[in-house]
Design a protein around this motif. Sequence first.
Motif, mmCIF file in Angstrom:
data_model
loop_
_atom_site.group_PDB
_atom_site.id
_atom_site.type_symbol
_atom_site.label_atom_id
_atom_site.label_comp_id
_atom_site.label_asym_id
_atom_site.label_seq_id
_atom_site.Cartn_x
_atom_site.Cartn_y
_atom_site.Cartn_z
ATOM 1 N N ALA A 78 0.836 -1.195 0.000
ATOM 2 C CA ALA A 78 0.000 0.000 0.000
ATOM 3 C C ALA A 78 0.874 1.249 0.000
ATOM 4 C CB ALA A 78 -0.917 -0.006 1.219
ATOM 5 N N GLY A 79 0.284 2.345 -0.425
ATOM 6 C CA GLY A 79 1.019 3.599 -0.439
ATOM 7 C C GLY A 79 0.405 4.600 -1.382
ATOM 8 N N GLN A 80 1.176 5.625 -1.690
ATOM 9 C CA GLN A 80 0.713 6.709 -2.539
ATOM 10 C C GLN A 80 1.444 6.645 -3.871
ATOM 11 O OE1 GLN A 80 -1.301 8.730 -0.526
ATOM 12 N NE2 GLN A 80 -2.181 9.898 -2.208
ATOM 13 N N LEU A 81 0.695 6.587 -4.960
ATOM 14 C CA LEU A 81 1.322 6.647 -6.271
ATOM 15 C C LEU A 81 1.987 8.005 -6.454
ATOM 16 C CD1 LEU A 81 -1.463 4.981 -8.429
ATOM 17 C CD2 LEU A 81 0.799 4.025 -7.959
ATOM 18 N N VAL A 82 3.109 8.011 -7.156
ATOM 19 C CA VAL A 82 3.803 9.261 -7.449
ATOM 20 C C VAL A 82 3.923 9.408 -8.962
ATOM 21 C CG1 VAL A 82 5.083 9.113 -5.284
ATOM 22 C CG2 VAL A 82 6.137 8.256 -7.391
ATOM 23 N N GLU A 83 4.131 10.633 -9.386
ATOM 24 C CA GLU A 83 4.247 10.885 -10.819
ATOM 25 C C GLU A 83 5.418 10.095 -11.394
ATOM 26 O OE1 GLU A 83 5.972 14.568 -13.097
ATOM 27 O OE2 GLU A 83 3.856 14.983 -12.624
ATOM 28 N N ASP A 132 3.893 2.947 2.361
ATOM 29 C CA ASP A 132 3.564 3.438 3.699
ATOM 30 C C ASP A 132 4.780 3.442 4.614
ATOM 31 O OD1 ASP A 132 0.971 3.902 2.987
ATOM 32 O OD2 ASP A 132 0.149 2.082 3.884
ATOM 33 N N SER A 133 5.788 2.650 4.269
ATOM 34 C CA SER A 133 7.023 2.647 5.051
ATOM 35 C C SER A 133 7.942 3.800 4.665
ATOM 36 C CB SER A 133 7.768 1.326 4.857
ATOM 37 O OG SER A 133 8.210 1.197 3.510
ATOM 38 N N GLY A 134 7.589 4.510 3.600
ATOM 39 C CA GLY A 134 8.385 5.646 3.151
ATOM 40 C C GLY A 134 9.310 5.339 1.990
ATOM 41 N N ALA A 135 9.474 4.077 1.624
ATOM 42 C CA ALA A 135 10.376 3.694 0.539
ATOM 43 C C ALA A 135 9.790 4.085 -0.814
ATOM 44 C CB ALA A 135 10.637 2.198 0.579
ATOM 45 N N ILE A 136 10.672 4.456 -1.730
ATOM 46 C CA ILE A 136 10.267 4.717 -3.107
ATOM 47 C C ILE A 136 10.416 3.420 -3.894
ATOM 48 C CG2 ILE A 136 10.764 5.998 -5.215
ATOM 49 C CD1 ILE A 136 9.520 7.663 -3.029
ATOM 50 N N LYS A 137 9.356 3.052 -4.617
ATOM 51 C CA LYS A 137 9.353 1.815 -5.381
ATOM 52 C C LYS A 137 8.891 2.091 -6.808
ATOM 53 C CE LYS A 137 8.286 -0.922 -1.243
ATOM 54 N NZ LYS A 137 7.428 -1.966 -0.644
ATOM 55 N N ALA A 138 9.322 1.241 -7.720
ATOM 56 C CA ALA A 138 8.886 1.334 -9.109
ATOM 57 C C ALA A 138 8.506 -0.057 -9.596
ATOM 58 C CB ALA A 138 9.985 1.916 -9.983
ATOM 59 N N ALA A 139 7.291 -0.185 -10.127
ATOM 60 C CA ALA A 139 6.851 -1.429 -10.759
ATOM 61 C C ALA A 139 6.931 -1.214 -12.264
ATOM 62 C CB ALA A 139 5.424 -1.772 -10.342
ATOM 63 N N VAL A 140 7.759 -2.008 -12.938
ATOM 64 C CA VAL A 140 8.010 -1.797 -14.367
ATOM 65 C C VAL A 140 7.673 -3.067 -15.137
ATOM 66 C CG1 VAL A 140 9.699 0.031 -14.057
ATOM 67 C CG2 VAL A 140 10.472 -2.329 -13.975
ATOM 68 N N VAL A 171 13.127 -1.350 -5.602
ATOM 69 C CA VAL A 171 13.000 -0.654 -4.321
ATOM 70 C C VAL A 171 14.246 0.171 -4.077
ATOM 71 C CG1 VAL A 171 12.659 -0.910 -1.841
ATOM 72 C CG2 VAL A 171 11.552 -2.509 -3.427
ATOM 73 N N PHE A 172 14.072 1.454 -3.752
ATOM 74 C CA PHE A 172 15.186 2.347 -3.455
ATOM 75 C C PHE A 172 15.298 2.563 -1.952
ATOM 76 C CE2 PHE A 172 14.099 3.283 -7.821
ATOM 77 C CZ PHE A 172 15.339 3.460 -8.422
ATOM 78 N N ASP A 194 15.372 7.227 -12.243
ATOM 79 C CA ASP A 194 15.676 8.323 -11.328
ATOM 80 C C ASP A 194 14.572 8.361 -10.280
ATOM 81 O OD1 ASP A 194 16.102 10.667 -9.955
ATOM 82 O OD2 ASP A 194 16.226 11.945 -11.730
ATOM 83 N N PRO A 195 14.851 7.998 -9.009
ATOM 84 C CA PRO A 195 13.799 7.922 -7.994
ATOM 85 C C PRO A 195 13.292 9.281 -7.518
ATOM 86 C CG PRO A 195 15.911 7.498 -6.989
ATOM 87 C CD PRO A 195 16.169 7.619 -8.462
ATOM 88 N N GLY A 196 13.958 10.349 -7.926
ATOM 89 C CA GLY A 196 13.467 11.667 -7.561
ATOM 90 C C GLY A 196 13.911 12.161 -6.199
ATOM 91 N N GLU A 197 14.667 11.367 -5.483
ATOM 92 C CA GLU A 197 15.242 11.788 -4.213
ATOM 93 C C GLU A 197 16.505 10.961 -3.975
ATOM 94 O OE1 GLU A 197 12.816 9.166 -0.915
ATOM 95 O OE2 GLU A 197 11.957 11.083 -1.498
ATOM 96 N N ARG A 198 17.357 11.461 -3.097
ATOM 97 C CA ARG A 198 18.649 10.811 -2.916
ATOM 98 C C ARG A 198 18.505 9.368 -2.424
ATOM 99 N NH1 ARG A 198 23.721 12.522 -2.861
ATOM 100 N NH2 ARG A 198 25.292 11.426 -1.618
#
Length: 507
Positions: free
Chosen positions: A390-395, A417-425, A504-505, A439-443
């Motif tokens: 679960a979580g929030q989709l990002v652009e 919800d844990s704060g991790a940035i993820k990408a499903a490709v 997962v970043f 590019d995950p958009g944050e360091r």
Amino acid sequence: MDRRDFIRLSVASAAALQLPFNSTRGFADESRTGSIRLTLRPDRLGNRIGEDFSGLSYESAQLGNPNFFSGDNPELAGFMRGLGKSGVLRIGGNTSEYCYWKRGAEGTAGAANTESMPADKTNPVAFGLAVGPDKGLTAAAAVNITPLAVRNLRDFLDACGWKLIYGLNMGTGTPDAAADEAAYVMDTIGTKLIAFQLCNEPDLFYHNKIRKSDYDFAQFADEWQRFYQAIRARVPHAPFAGPDTAYNNEWLVPFAKRFKNEAVFLSQHYYAEGPPTDPSMTIERLLRPNPALEAEFAGMRKTVQESGLPFRLAETNSCYRGGKPGVSDTFASALWGADLMYQLASEGGMGINFHGGGYGVYTPIAGTREDGFLARPIYYGMLLFAQAGAGQLVESKLDSDANSQAPLLTAYGLRSDSGAIKAAVFNKNMDRNVRLTIDPGERSQKASALRLHAPRIDDTTDTTFGGSVVGAGGAWAAAREEKLSVENGVAVIDLPAASAALVVFEH
């Protein structure tokens, strides 16, 4: 008109090709590789994916065997828990219009559809009876649903942690019978019940001659109102969803207008292909964009905006009438199914229920209590979605030339919800690889990937996720978490043709 008269796509045939790949050496054929960049923007949030987004759908006739959904079926409960600890089980389908509530009966099983069971499992009262998807071509066999089935269903929901959408019989039943059944279900299931649905695909009632050919929305709405009032008289706080139509936006929009104060969410169905006898229903077509889905999303957005009600795709799968062998049971369904989940979430849908049961061609979980259960390829696609969580989709944006290099590449960014940035490709292209720079958009200092893979796009038995298969009781753990190199904050992953990955970043 056939069950679903979808717009035909003109597609070129392509070889079902999976190019060999080695995570250290790269692709076997570099000439077929496109280099594409994916940029995520965690500061630009999209729709939220809830814990109860994922779900499965089974025929109501399955309750004819009260031992199937029960606390004594831990293996099936385990498979469901693998798809999420807070999923949604939907009981409905075509057979819901031929299931009859028997409060005073406590039999072991009623008549049932055994068409999709192995030839030696023809006894309808067998302990392990599993009912496959109904094809909707003829009236289903009558099935009795007893209080025992409902009590066992509650135990099953407790075992897997899921919630429930429960279908009632408006097609051939009566308001009084529906009200009595609803009262018992509400008392027994309690807060795990999120909605009653009064019927299944009423826009196609004429197809099975449940109603006359002139049956229209006005008649349906009046009928729905009568059943609703009868049930609410017995169960004042009963929750409802609808219209549960096959694909008809012409019924969805007016339903939302008329019953927005009576429904807790809107529901509709979607099948990507059909019928299975049509030779043009292929893997190639399944993986390509479908104008019918785009039209359904347009109707969904309109009704959600105007009514304020959330929307759930309460029944879906690859090919209606039970699925098509060589398409619905292949690895292609895993790519298609997971991608559909993210498409729906991106459009604002609240959840999805993949239809199945028994040994149906497209069922995510196949089997019986007696013989055991196993995960079909589409289950693995749902597993990828579950592991993203679960979580929030990002652009998320792909390069402008991605469409020319890899037209069937899709990607979705998520802040979990844990704060991790993820990408499903998802590389749904069958004839080209993709070297994807993300590019995950944050360091980020670390990145890892779990791959969704099979030897061939049409493989039916060798799907893996994270290098592992799903075992007995839905047991799964990644055997191989691939570490990706991160340079200047970006990661690179090679996606072979017809494959997917969850990236997962970490900070």
